[in-house]
Motif scaffolding. Structure first.
Motif, PDB file in Angstrom:
ATOM      1  N   UNK A  82       0.849  -1.189   0.000  1.00 26.05           N
ATOM      2  CA  UNK A  82       0.000   0.000   0.000  1.00 26.05           C
ATOM      3  C   UNK A  82       0.882   1.236   0.000  1.00 26.05           C
ATOM      4  N   UNK A  83       0.464   2.253  -0.738  1.00 22.43           N
ATOM      5  CA  UNK A  83       1.221   3.496  -0.801  1.00 22.43           C
ATOM      6  C   UNK A  83       1.399   4.108   0.584  1.00 22.43           C
ATOM      7  N   UNK A  84       0.364   4.032   1.425  1.00 18.65           N
ATOM      8  CA  UNK A  84       0.440   4.639   2.745  1.00 18.65           C
ATOM      9  C   UNK A  84       1.553   4.052   3.587  1.00 18.65           C
ATOM     10  N   UNK A 188      -9.654  13.996  12.096  1.00 21.33           N
ATOM     11  CA  UNK A 188     -10.559  13.702  10.986  1.00 21.33           C
ATOM     12  C   UNK A 188      -9.971  12.608  10.104  1.00 21.33           C
ATOM     13  N   UNK A 189     -10.777  11.682   9.630  1.00 19.45           N
ATOM     14  CA  UNK A 189     -10.271  10.630   8.739  1.00 19.45           C
ATOM     15  C   UNK A 189      -9.964  11.190   7.362  1.00 19.45           C
ATOM     16  N   UNK A 190      -9.090  10.520   6.640  1.00 21.44           N
ATOM     17  CA  UNK A 190      -8.781  10.906   5.261  1.00 21.44           C
ATOM     18  C   UNK A 190      -9.406   9.892   4.312  1.00 21.44           C
ATOM     19  N   UNK A 191      -9.740  10.312   3.095  1.00 21.53           N
ATOM     20  CA  UNK A 191     -10.353   9.373   2.135  1.00 21.53           C
ATOM     21  C   UNK A 191      -9.336   8.459   1.466  1.00 21.53           C
ATOM     22  N   UNK A 192      -8.075   8.539   1.871  1.00 23.99           N
ATOM     23  CA  UNK A 192      -7.032   7.708   1.271  1.00 23.99           C
ATOM     24  C   UNK A 192      -6.096   7.205   2.370  1.00 23.99           C
ATOM     25  N   UNK A 193      -5.341   6.194   2.042  1.00 22.60           N
ATOM     26  CA  UNK A 193      -4.334   5.613   2.945  1.00 22.60           C
ATOM     27  C   UNK A 193      -4.880   5.347   4.348  1.00 22.60           C
ATOM     28  N   UNK A 313      -7.267   4.611  -5.009  1.00 23.19           N
ATOM     29  CA  UNK A 313      -7.799   5.321  -3.842  1.00 23.19           C
ATOM     30  C   UNK A 313      -6.739   6.218  -3.206  1.00 23.19           C
ATOM     31  N   UNK A 314      -5.503   5.742  -3.134  1.00 24.90           N
ATOM     32  CA  UNK A 314      -4.491   6.379  -2.298  1.00 24.90           C
ATOM     33  C   UNK A 314      -3.630   7.416  -3.006  1.00 24.90           C
ATOM     34  N   UNK A 315      -3.625   7.441  -4.332  1.00 19.30           N
ATOM     35  CA  UNK A 315      -2.686   8.313  -5.029  1.00 19.30           C
ATOM     36  C   UNK A 315      -2.924   9.794  -4.754  1.00 19.30           C
ATOM     37  N   UNK A 316      -4.108  10.132  -4.247  1.00 17.95           N
ATOM     38  CA  UNK A 316      -4.364  11.525  -3.868  1.00 17.95           C
ATOM     39  C   UNK A 316      -3.395  12.009  -2.791  1.00 17.95           C
ATOM     40  N   UNK A 317      -2.785  11.078  -2.050  1.00 16.73           N
ATOM     41  CA  UNK A 317      -1.795  11.458  -1.038  1.00 16.73           C
ATOM     42  C   UNK A 317      -0.684  12.293  -1.644  1.00 16.73           C
ATOM     43  N   UNK A 318      -0.301  11.985  -2.872  1.00 21.24           N
ATOM     44  CA  UNK A 318       0.824  12.675  -3.492  1.00 21.24           C
ATOM     45  C   UNK A 318       0.485  14.108  -3.886  1.00 21.24           C
TER      46      UNK A 318
END
Length: 347
Positions: A82-84, A188-193, A313-318
């Motif tokens: 996982x990216x996270x 607050x939760x994040x929508x990714x990772x 789902x997770x690429x928004x982290x970048x």
């Protein structure tokens, strides 16, 4: 002849020792990098890590072989599914770098506590540090700390009054996460990772003066941390993609290009994070990685699978804090342009 030979020997010794003289620990870091890269490219691909606690256990076992946190971040990112989790390795290594001699091997689980209700810029920092007895009392709240849920130790940015020009005087204190008067609060939760934990902290606790980190809280810690973090995260992203490429059996060219980028990221991560030259080099690397991603995604999407859907789902982290990176790049361009005198060519 004998004098010349002796001078040559001395020059060669000086050349070989230059890294030790000017960059303490550099030779060690290079050796650790070589080991990490060999593990990444030459070892059988293990089952990817998908849970944070499993990741921490793997990180602890790797310390026996790799004492350098950045080298561990490379291996861990390659083994992460996982990216996270890849990000976690880069972030952990960045904190070890930021703390200097505090925990150079990255043994403690650390969180950086800067962000408050109004942000993380100096005037937003309200958490106070005031003398009390033979120590200091920290009082205030932090709203966001990455990996805070599993942290054993906290680096807390505090306000210690004001400077003569009216600006906040900031210091960084080391605080045991389990000390009396330290409480975790929900973030607050994040929508990714989702594998990466975030939380806030409340502080009403007393620390010893020895727990204050040396230097200026803003200039030496808060301001440069974005650069330290970004360079280590870019390194981890490259290592993560190498791991994905190996797990999926993608064309060897991907690992070759990514390895070159990883080595560039490693070099930038070792530079002075306060310098505009470092910011310029980091901006170039960020652009190269960003330009590589669409082609890598195309090759990856042809295979698909659970890890691909997690990446979607997770690429928004970048893209988080992209505005801050853009501002840093533009500031570096202005600073470098102002230092470059035009060269006049005579006819």
């Amino acid at each position: 002849m004998r004098a010349g030979r002796a001078a040559g020997v001395q020059l060669e010794a000086a050349r070989r020792g230059l890294c030790v003289v000017w960059y303490p620990g550099y030779a060690f870091r290079v050796t650790q990098l070589e080991i990490a890269l060999q593990r990444l490219l030459m070892r059988p691909v293990p089952a990817p890590l998908t849970q944070l606690e499993d990741w921490w256990q793997r990180e602890r076992r790797l310390r026996e072989e790799l004492g350098d946190p950045t080298a561990r971040a490379i291996v861990l990112a390659g083994e992460s599914g996982r990216l996270g989790l890849a990000f976690a390795g880069g972030f952990h290594a960045a904190l070890a770098r930021l703390g200097g001699g505090l925990d150079p091997c990255g043994v403690r689980r650390v969180a950086f506590c800067a962000t408050e209700a109004e942000g993380a810029h100096p005037r937003a920092i309200k958490t106070s540090l005031a003398p009390e007895g033979s120590g200091f009392r920290i009082h205030g709240e932090k709203t966001w700390a990455t990996l805070g849920g599993s942290a054993e130790e906290l680096l807390v940015v505090c306000r210690q009054g004001e400077r003569s020009d009216g600006r906040p005087k900031l210091v960084v204190a080391r605080v045991d996460a389990t000390a009396p008067g330290v409480t975790r609060t929900a973030a607050r939760p994040t929508p990714f990772c989702p594998e990466i934990t975030h939380c806030g902290f409340g502080f009403d606790t007393v620390i010893d003066g020895a727990d204050l980190l040396p230097g200026d809280g803003y200039a030496d810690y808060l301001k440069p941390f974005r650069t330290v973090e970004d360079s280590h995260v870019q390194l981890a992203v490259c290592a993560y993609f190498i791991g994905v490429s190996g797990r999926l059996g993608l064309a060897p060219a991907w690992s070759e290009v990514l390895s070159a980028l990883l080595l560039s990221c490693w070099s930038v991560a070792g530079l002075d994070p306060k310098q505009s030259t470092t910011h310029a080099a980091l901006a170039g690397l960020e652009r190269q990685v960003a330009e590589l991603i669409p082609g890598f995604e195309e090759a990856w999407s042809d295979v698909g699978g659970a890890e691909w859907h997690a990446w979607e789902r997770d690429r928004a982290l970048l893209r988080v804090a992209q505005g801050a990176r853009d501002a840093r790049r533009e500031a570096a361009r202005r600073q470098l342009a102002s230092r470059m005198a035009p060269v006049r060519v005579e006819a």
